[in-house]
Design a protein around this motif. Structure first.
Motif, PDB file in Angstrom:
ATOM      1  N   ILE A 187       0.842  -1.183   0.000  1.00  0.00           N
ATOM      2  CA  ILE A 187       0.000   0.000   0.000  1.00  0.00           C
ATOM      3  C   ILE A 187       0.882   1.239   0.000  1.00  0.00           C
ATOM      4  CG2 ILE A 187      -1.762   1.288   1.268  1.00  0.00           C
ATOM      5  CD1 ILE A 187      -2.486  -1.508   2.525  1.00  0.00           C
ATOM      6  N   THR A 188       0.675   2.103  -0.995  1.00  0.00           N
ATOM      7  CA  THR A 188       1.382   3.374  -1.037  1.00  0.00           C
ATOM      8  C   THR A 188       0.363   4.477  -0.783  1.00  0.00           C
ATOM      9  OG1 THR A 188       1.106   3.519  -3.433  1.00  0.00           O
ATOM     10  CG2 THR A 188       3.158   2.563  -2.636  1.00  0.00           C
ATOM     11  N   SER A 189       0.723   5.398   0.081  1.00  0.00           N
ATOM     12  CA  SER A 189      -0.196   6.474   0.452  1.00  0.00           C
ATOM     13  C   SER A 189       0.102   7.734  -0.363  1.00  0.00           C
ATOM     14  CB  SER A 189      -0.062   6.773   1.945  1.00  0.00           C
ATOM     15  OG  SER A 189       1.157   7.445   2.193  1.00  0.00           O
ATOM     16  N   PRO A 190      -0.817   8.692  -0.369  1.00  0.00           N
ATOM     17  CA  PRO A 190      -0.581   9.951  -1.085  1.00  0.00           C
ATOM     18  C   PRO A 190       0.602  10.739  -0.516  1.00  0.00           C
ATOM     19  CG  PRO A 190      -2.887   9.757  -0.420  1.00  0.00           C
ATOM     20  CD  PRO A 190      -2.158   8.621   0.204  1.00  0.00           C
ATOM     21  N   ASP A 191       0.971  10.463   0.734  1.00  0.00           N
ATOM     22  CA  ASP A 191       2.115  11.148   1.343  1.00  0.00           C
ATOM     23  C   ASP A 191       3.437  10.779   0.678  1.00  0.00           C
ATOM     24  OD1 ASP A 191       0.400  12.302   3.175  1.00  0.00           O
ATOM     25  OD2 ASP A 191       0.899  10.902   4.774  1.00  0.00           O
ATOM     26  N   VAL A 192       3.492   9.605   0.046  1.00  0.00           N
ATOM     27  CA  VAL A 192       4.764   9.128  -0.498  1.00  0.00           C
ATOM     28  C   VAL A 192       4.710   8.741  -1.978  1.00  0.00           C
ATOM     29  CG1 VAL A 192       5.661   8.347   1.725  1.00  0.00           C
ATOM     30  CG2 VAL A 192       4.347   6.770   0.315  1.00  0.00           C
ATOM     31  N   ALA A 193       3.525   8.764  -2.574  1.00  0.00           N
ATOM     32  CA  ALA A 193       3.415   8.305  -3.962  1.00  0.00           C
ATOM     33  C   ALA A 193       2.567   9.274  -4.779  1.00  0.00           C
ATOM     34  CB  ALA A 193       2.796   6.914  -4.011  1.00  0.00           C
ATOM     35  N   MET A 194       2.995   9.503  -6.004  1.00  0.00           N
ATOM     36  CA  MET A 194       2.209  10.353  -6.893  1.00  0.00           C
ATOM     37  C   MET A 194       0.925   9.645  -7.314  1.00  0.00           C
ATOM     38  SD  MET A 194       5.156  12.173  -9.199  1.00  0.00           S
ATOM     39  CE  MET A 194       3.962  13.009 -10.223  1.00  0.00           C
ATOM     40  N   GLU A 195       0.972   8.318  -7.346  1.00  0.00           N
ATOM     41  CA  GLU A 195      -0.197   7.526  -7.698  1.00  0.00           C
ATOM     42  C   GLU A 195      -0.432   6.495  -6.593  1.00  0.00           C
ATOM     43  OE1 GLU A 195       0.010   5.969 -11.674  1.00  0.00           O
ATOM     44  OE2 GLU A 195       0.823   7.839 -12.443  1.00  0.00           O
ATOM     45  N   PRO A 196      -1.030   6.909  -5.464  1.00  0.00           N
ATOM     46  CA  PRO A 196      -1.255   5.973  -4.368  1.00  0.00           C
ATOM     47  C   PRO A 196      -2.171   4.834  -4.809  1.00  0.00           C
ATOM     48  CG  PRO A 196      -2.388   8.049  -3.970  1.00  0.00           C
ATOM     49  CD  PRO A 196      -1.576   8.227  -5.211  1.00  0.00           C
ATOM     50  N   ASP A 197      -1.907   3.654  -4.261  1.00  0.00           N
ATOM     51  CA  ASP A 197      -2.687   2.495  -4.690  1.00  0.00           C
ATOM     52  C   ASP A 197      -2.421   1.350  -3.730  1.00  0.00           C
ATOM     53  OD1 ASP A 197      -4.328   0.845  -6.202  1.00  0.00           O
ATOM     54  OD2 ASP A 197      -3.258   1.196  -8.078  1.00  0.00           O
ATOM     55  N   THR A 198      -3.169   0.269  -3.910  1.00  0.00           N
ATOM     56  CA  THR A 198      -2.926  -0.996  -3.226  1.00  0.00           C
ATOM     57  C   THR A 198      -2.605  -2.014  -4.300  1.00  0.00           C
ATOM     58  OG1 THR A 198      -4.416  -0.447  -1.410  1.00  0.00           O
ATOM     59  CG2 THR A 198      -3.931  -2.775  -1.743  1.00  0.00           C
ATOM     60  N   TYR A 199      -1.509  -2.717  -4.124  1.00  0.00           N
ATOM     61  CA  TYR A 199      -1.018  -3.694  -5.097  1.00  0.00           C
ATOM     62  C   TYR A 199      -1.108  -5.063  -4.466  1.00  0.00           C
ATOM     63  CZ  TYR A 199       0.793   0.606  -7.063  1.00  0.00           C
ATOM     64  OH  TYR A 199       0.905   1.879  -7.568  1.00  0.00           O
ATOM     65  N   LYS A 200      -1.904  -5.962  -5.069  1.00  0.00           N
ATOM     66  CA  LYS A 200      -2.168  -7.265  -4.453  1.00  0.00           C
ATOM     67  C   LYS A 200      -1.509  -8.400  -5.231  1.00  0.00           C
ATOM     68  CE  LYS A 200      -6.386  -5.764  -2.317  1.00  0.00           C
ATOM     69  NZ  LYS A 200      -7.683  -6.119  -1.838  1.00  0.00           N
ATOM     70  N   GLY A 201      -0.862  -9.288  -4.471  1.00  0.00           N
ATOM     71  CA  GLY A 201      -0.277 -10.486  -5.037  1.00  0.00           C
ATOM     72  C   GLY A 201       0.870 -10.217  -5.991  1.00  0.00           C
ATOM     73  N   GLU A 202       1.307 -11.283  -6.636  1.00  0.00           N
ATOM     74  CA  GLU A 202       2.428 -11.170  -7.574  1.00  0.00           C
ATOM     75  C   GLU A 202       2.097 -10.217  -8.720  1.00  0.00           C
ATOM     76  OE1 GLU A 202       4.945 -13.934 -10.681  1.00  0.00           O
ATOM     77  OE2 GLU A 202       4.122 -14.895  -8.884  1.00  0.00           O
ATOM     78  N   GLU A 203       0.873 -10.265  -9.221  1.00  0.00           N
ATOM     79  CA  GLU A 203       0.489  -9.384 -10.318  1.00  0.00           C
ATOM     80  C   GLU A 203       0.540  -7.921  -9.897  1.00  0.00           C
ATOM     81  OE1 GLU A 203      -0.113  -7.897 -13.826  1.00  0.00           O
ATOM     82  OE2 GLU A 203       0.279 -10.011 -13.465  1.00  0.00           O
ATOM     83  N   GLY A 204       0.137  -7.629  -8.683  1.00  0.00           N
ATOM     84  CA  GLY A 204       0.193  -6.262  -8.180  1.00  0.00           C
ATOM     85  C   GLY A 204       1.618  -5.755  -8.062  1.00  0.00           C
ATOM     86  N   ILE A 205       2.499  -6.609  -7.545  1.00  0.00           N
ATOM     87  CA  ILE A 205       3.913  -6.225  -7.417  1.00  0.00           C
ATOM     88  C   ILE A 205       4.506  -5.979  -8.801  1.00  0.00           C
ATOM     89  CG2 ILE A 205       6.201  -7.042  -6.694  1.00  0.00           C
ATOM     90  CD1 ILE A 205       4.234  -6.178  -4.430  1.00  0.00           C
TER      91      ILE A 205
END
Length: 136
Positions: free
Chosen positions: A35-53
């Motif tokens: 999980i990347t938050s707006p505080d640290v990422a220009m495009e915050p998101d949640t990345y799930k599983g191998e496909e997300g990574i």
């Protein structure tokens, strides 16, 4: 078990340094999410599983090269969680501009695998997410 968790996270950083994000996959739980938050990422998101990574790193690699994740200081043992102060270093593919970002990761581990990764802008936020008091 908590020292084993610290060692597992250290192995993850070494695997990334040696072989990129794909080298980290054996250390991740199949239900892993980052999980990347707006505080640290220009495009915050949640990345799930191998496909997300894969999606996270491939999108980053489209714009950046020479990407390094460098732990800084002490890995903080918080039981099933580990806090890691780190620097992200990279260079823009088209611009050649060097970028650097300091942040804090909170890894959650289960059954000797990484289950969750959250990234925060401050140590206080990371400590709170790990269930620790805000003292440094």
């Amino acid at each position: 078990m908590s020292q084993a968790n610290v060692e597992l996270v250290k192995q993850g950083f070494q695997a990334y340094a040696d072989g990129g994000w794909e080298a980290m996959l054996p250390l991740l739980d199949p239900e892993f999410e980052a999980i990347t938050s707006p505080d640290v990422a220009m495009e915050p998101d949640t990345y799930k599983g191998e496909e997300g990574i894969r999606r996270y790193f491939e999108s980053f690699e489209e714009a950046m090269e020479d990407i390094r994740l460098v732990p800084e200081g002490e890995f903080i043992d918080a039981g099933e969680k580990v806090i890691v102060p780190f620097r992200l270093l990279a260079r823009g593919k088209e611009t050649g501009i060097e970028v650097e970002q300091r942040a804090f990761q909170v890894w959650t581990l289960r059954n000797e695998k990484a289950l969750r990764l959250e990234v925060f802008a401050s140590l206080e936020q990371a400590r709170e997410a790990a269930g620790l008091d805000a003292e440094t």
